[in-house]
Design a protein around this motif. Structure first.
Motif, PDB file in Angstrom:
ATOM      1  N   UNK A 199       9.299   6.384   4.148  1.00  0.00           N
ATOM      2  CA  UNK A 199       8.932   5.278   4.710  1.00  0.00           C
ATOM      3  C   UNK A 199       9.120   4.082   3.819  1.00  0.00           C
ATOM      4  N   UNK A 200       9.520   4.379   2.463  1.00  0.00           N
ATOM      5  CA  UNK A 200       9.476   3.213   1.516  1.00  0.00           C
ATOM      6  C   UNK A 200      10.368   1.990   1.926  1.00  0.00           C
ATOM      7  N   UNK A 201      11.786   2.654   2.310  1.00  0.00           N
ATOM      8  CA  UNK A 201      12.801   1.456   2.487  1.00  0.00           C
ATOM      9  C   UNK A 201      12.280   0.614   3.787  1.00  0.00           C
ATOM     10  N   UNK A 202      11.855   1.546   5.007  1.00  0.00           N
ATOM     11  CA  UNK A 202      11.556   0.785   6.111  1.00  0.00           C
ATOM     12  C   UNK A 202      10.283  -0.321   5.631  1.00  0.00           C
ATOM     13  N   UNK A 203       9.480   0.182   4.841  1.00  0.00           N
ATOM     14  CA  UNK A 203       8.371  -0.914   4.477  1.00  0.00           C
ATOM     15  C   UNK A 203       8.939  -1.867   3.693  1.00  0.00           C
ATOM     16  N   UNK A 204       9.750  -1.627   2.751  1.00  0.00           N
ATOM     17  CA  UNK A 204      10.346  -2.814   1.887  1.00  0.00           C
ATOM     18  C   UNK A 204      11.143  -3.933   3.158  1.00  0.00           C
ATOM     19  N   UNK A 243       0.888  -1.193  -0.113  1.00  0.00           N
ATOM     20  CA  UNK A 243       0.151  -0.037  -0.013  1.00  0.00           C
ATOM     21  C   UNK A 243       0.926   1.396  -0.056  1.00  0.00           C
ATOM     22  N   UNK A 244       1.991   1.026   0.636  1.00  0.00           N
ATOM     23  CA  UNK A 244       3.100   2.448   0.728  1.00  0.00           C
ATOM     24  C   UNK A 244       3.414   2.248  -0.621  1.00  0.00           C
ATOM     25  N   UNK A 245       3.859   1.627  -1.384  1.00  0.00           N
ATOM     26  CA  UNK A 245       4.391   1.630  -2.695  1.00  0.00           C
ATOM     27  C   UNK A 245       3.360   1.992  -3.794  1.00  0.00           C
ATOM     28  N   UNK A 246       2.115   1.674  -3.578  1.00  0.00           N
ATOM     29  CA  UNK A 246       0.820   2.271  -4.458  1.00  0.00           C
ATOM     30  C   UNK A 246       0.613   3.718  -4.317  1.00  0.00           C
ATOM     31  N   UNK A 247       0.762   4.136  -3.277  1.00  0.00           N
ATOM     32  CA  UNK A 247       0.419   5.667  -3.190  1.00  0.00           C
ATOM     33  C   UNK A 247       1.648   6.263  -2.999  1.00  0.00           C
ATOM     34  N   UNK A 248       2.206   6.499  -4.283  1.00  0.00           N
ATOM     35  CA  UNK A 248       3.488   7.292  -4.432  1.00  0.00           C
ATOM     36  C   UNK A 248       3.250   8.644  -4.085  1.00  0.00           C
ATOM     37  N   UNK A 249       3.312   9.007  -2.717  1.00  0.00           N
ATOM     38  CA  UNK A 249       3.088  10.330  -2.320  1.00  0.00           C
ATOM     39  C   UNK A 249       4.449  10.723  -1.718  1.00  0.00           C
TER      40      UNK A 249
END
Lengths: 361, 130, 259
Positions: free
Chosen positions: A80-85, A68-74
């Motif tokens: 947050x993306x690296x942490x999320x990955x 969901x974090x990658x889908x909403x590319x805001x």
């Protein structure tokens, strides 16, 4: 870059040693399970699935929901993306380990690859999950490397992330298919199940991610951004509300409402969603964290009792309900797998923090 | 001389007795319950004096042969192995061990090479046979 | 001295001849393992030509008789775990309510409700267990038998809840410790694999009927090819009203019941 995980202050090492100790106790419990067989667990002929399956389902949801974090590319979420990955990778590893812990003959694990049965959702689940683990960890690592050099991440990272989004939906679909492939389990044989899986997974994943970024801010001072967290909280709230709605709908089916703790899970889930909706939770960090933790807890309880007991224990033995209680061996193995996931996540986050520190300093 | 003659007679007698026991066993086998439908049991004897493949080949490849047998019997129902000289064998561990009937036949070599085959987890090891 | 030597010689040669003959005929191996004789079906089978099925005449089945269960469990080295949690069963008896939980109970007499019914793997034509098995260890054979390949099973146990008839048992611990009277002609299973009834594929290949069918003193069990219109089972199916377990699930069981 990995050498950065080997340097840290006192509390970092205390935490690491604590995790390693739990992993060691989990390994010794697992050795016992390998030696004596799965008889050391609380499972049996009427409850052939137990704690491992619950944990597997929960972490699969956490892993997949992170897309969901990658889908909403805001802009708010780029930090947050690296942490999320890395959270996705750790959760994927944990759910794979729970699959292995659940197997009677783990030494034959690769039979899934050597002799695949394309009709089986279990096979697809395994395939997607290992693919997801690989894509998320490679993409995260490449992005981190780019950040260290202060350049844009290469184009193929974007491709990998798109691939991981596809895989995540594949994982969720396969999980729901596994559960609905079991024709006699009336409570799992419902069209709502797959939808509810996605909703609960997204809610739990986002709430956990918020907790992780808060912890990161508190311990290292690296902040991925308040706006980012609020975006995550918004997704978690919507998903949590959808999940609660679907759960309430399902509670109207007979017997489901008799499942132990399901009402408790529903109430704390409801309270946490309301809290997240309140503007005051945005101001008070402890309240915010508490609401997220309550949401995760609610979903964990719902997964363990609602899904498992509701699905398994009522219809199969035909009027004879057999209680399943996990044994200490099972708990130790589960704790060991949790710790292994946490250790991997900690080490990866340590590298992230060190890289970010270099830029700050 | 007379003693020798006597012992030879005895030998023949015992051989004949053994043969009749075998025949009796064979008849008894067919006497067991059979499918009412065709095909009826027509169990043919194996000729285990021949080898399924040359010794050198088997020494290096017996595990592949056994694994291939296992797969084709269980998955495809193809139960008969036809050797290069045309003789036929049932694909079964029992076929091997019926001829290599030294209890230590498998064990000696495996223990020397420190190989731990998993066959005997389920199949009865010649070491354990009565 | 001479006598002793001679006796030894005779002993050795006769034993040798005996063993040689036995091994040559495949009947008496030097130690008795699985029998080594060419099977009845020695040619490669044509998939789908045969579909084995069973008809159980529950009117003939005696309540306190356990002979089919004993014969089957002995034939296949099924361990006798006493506690329900670890129980392993290939064939067992159950009440009407448990065997036909979804069947209409209103029109059924007290006598039938109190009768015991034999349950075993239904060898479904559309089997959920083979569908969910990730490695194809549980698979549909060429002759309609749903077989488990114990060499391949990874012990994930997804087939257990997939089966609506509870036919699969898992080896929670080493089964060899609990086998009462082991036979040498059939292998055991090992810790960590799933097992179930194989419709006696091990006996069929020798041209024998399944052990339970043979053991039944009342001839309540009829076994045969459902694809052959002239087989006994097909004729009985045509001349009797029969039931299948949970037909509404669409698994198409190969086991039929005369109530």
């Amino acid at each position: 870059m990995i050498e950065k995980a080997l340097k840290g202050n006192r509390s970092y090492w205390i935490w690491t040693v604590f995790l390693v100790a739990l992993i060691a106790s989990g390994l010794s419990a697992y050795y016992q399970q390998r030696w004596f067989g799965l008889t050391v667990t609380g499972m049996g002929r009427d409850a052939s699935r137990g704690m491992y399956t619950v944990q597997f389902t929960f972490f699969i949801g956490v892993a997949a929901s992170v897309v969901m974090v990658f889908l909403r590319q805001q802009k708010e979420l780029t930090e947050t993306v690296i942490v999320a990955l890395f959270m996705a990778a750790s959760a994927a590893l944990m759910s794979m380990l729970f699959v292995v812990a659940d197997m009677g003959k783990p030494d034959r694990l690769l039979n899934i690859i050597f002799y695949p049965n394309p009709r089986s959702p279990v096979f697809w689940e395994f395939l997607f999950l290992s693919g997801y683990l690989a894509t998320t960890i490679i993409a995260g690592w490449a992005m981190l490397g780019a950040e260290k050099k202060g350049v844009q991440p290469p184009e193929w990272v974007k491709l990998l992330i798109y691939l991981s989004i596809l895989l995540a939906f594949g994982i969720l679909a396969a999980t729901a298919l596994i559960y609905s492939c079991l024709p006699d389990l009336n409570f799992w044989l419902t069209a709502v199940l797959a939808t509810r899986f996605i909703a609960s997974a997204v809610a739990a994943g986002m709430a956990l991610l918020i907790l992780v970024t808060l912890a990161l801010k508190k311990t290292t001072g690296i902040d991925t951004g308040k706006e980012g967290r609020e975006k995550l909280a918004m997704i978690a709230t919507y998903a949590g509300a959808a999940h609660i709605l679907l759960l309430v709908v399902q509670l109207f089916t007979p017997f489901y409402s008799n499942v132990p703790l399901i009402w408790f899970a529903l109430i704390i889930g409801f309270v946490s969603v309301i809290l997240l909706l309140l503007p005051s939770s945005k101001k008070s960090e402890p309240l915010f964290a508490g609401a997220c933790a309550a949401l995760v807890l609610s979903l964990l309880i719902e997964k363990s009792t609602g899904l498992l007991i509701g699905g398994e224990l009522v219809p199969v033995p035909l009027a004879s309900i057999v209680a399943y209680v996990p044994t200490s061996t099972e708990l130790f193995i589960a704790a060991g797998i949790w710790s292994l996931g946490a250790l991997l996540f900690t080490a990866l986050l340590k590298v992230v923090v060190s890289v970010k520190m270099e830029h700050v300093g | 001389m007379e003693v020798m003659m006597k012992s030879r007679k005895l030998l023949w007698l015992v051989t004949f007795a053994a043969f009749s026991i075998v025949v009796a066993l064979y008849v008894f086998r067919n006497g067991e319950a059979e499918l009412s439908q065709k095909p009826l049991a027509r169990v043919s004897a194996i000729d285990s004096t021949k080898c399924i493949a040359p010794k050198e080949f088997m020494r290096a490849n017996h595990m592949q042969v056994l694994q291939g047998w296992e797969r084709s019997v269980v998955r495809e129902g193809d139960r008969v192995h036809i050797a290069s000289n045309g003789s036929r064998f049932q694909k079964s561990l029992g076929t091997c061990l019926g001829c290599h009937n030294n209890r230590l036949f498998c064990y000696n070599c495996h223990s020397y090479a420190n190989v731990k085959p998993k066959c005997w987890n389920c199949h009865l090891s010649p070491m354990e046979t009565p | 001295m001479m006598n002793e030597q001679r006796r030894e010689f005779i002993k050795k040669t006769t034993l040798g001849v005996f063993a040689g003959l036995g091994a040559a005929s495949g009947l008496v191996p030097a130690f008795s393992l699985e029998k080594t004789a060419l099977p009845v079906w020695d040619e490669k089978p044509v998939p789908g030509k045969i579909r084995w099925g069973m008809l159980i005449d529950t009117r003939k089945c005696k309540e306190d008789c356990q002979q089919c269960i004993a014969a089957c469990h002995h034939e296949h080295n099924v361990p006798a775990f006493k506690n329900r949690r670890e129980e392993i069963r290939w064939i067992w008896k159950n009440s009407y309510r448990n065997v036909f939980p979804t069947a209409d109970i209103a029109g059924v007499s007290k006598e039938i409700q109190n009768r015991t019914f034999i349950s075993l793997c239904n060898h479904c034509a559309d089997s959920p267990c083979t569908q969910i098995c990730p490695t194809g260890a549980t698979f549909k054979r060429w002759d309609g038998i749903v077989e488990i390949d114990y060499h391949r099973c990874i012990g994930c146990r997804f087939c257990m809840p997939a089966c609506p008839y509870g036919s699969l048992s898992f080896n929670w611990e080493d089964p060899r410790t609990e086998i009462v009277d082991p036979v040498t002609a059939y292998p055991t299973r090992q810790q960590g694999v799933v097992e179930k009834c194989n419709f006696c594929s091990n006996r069929l290949v020798k041209g024998l009927l399944p052990a339970c069918v043979e053991a039944c003193p009342e001839q309540a069990l009829v076994f045969g090819d459902l694809n052959d219109p002239r087989s006994d089972i097909r004729m009985l199916l045509e001349s009797n009203v029969t039931m299948q377990r949970k037909p509404e699930l669409g698994t198409k069981p190969s086991v039929f019941y005369i109530i």
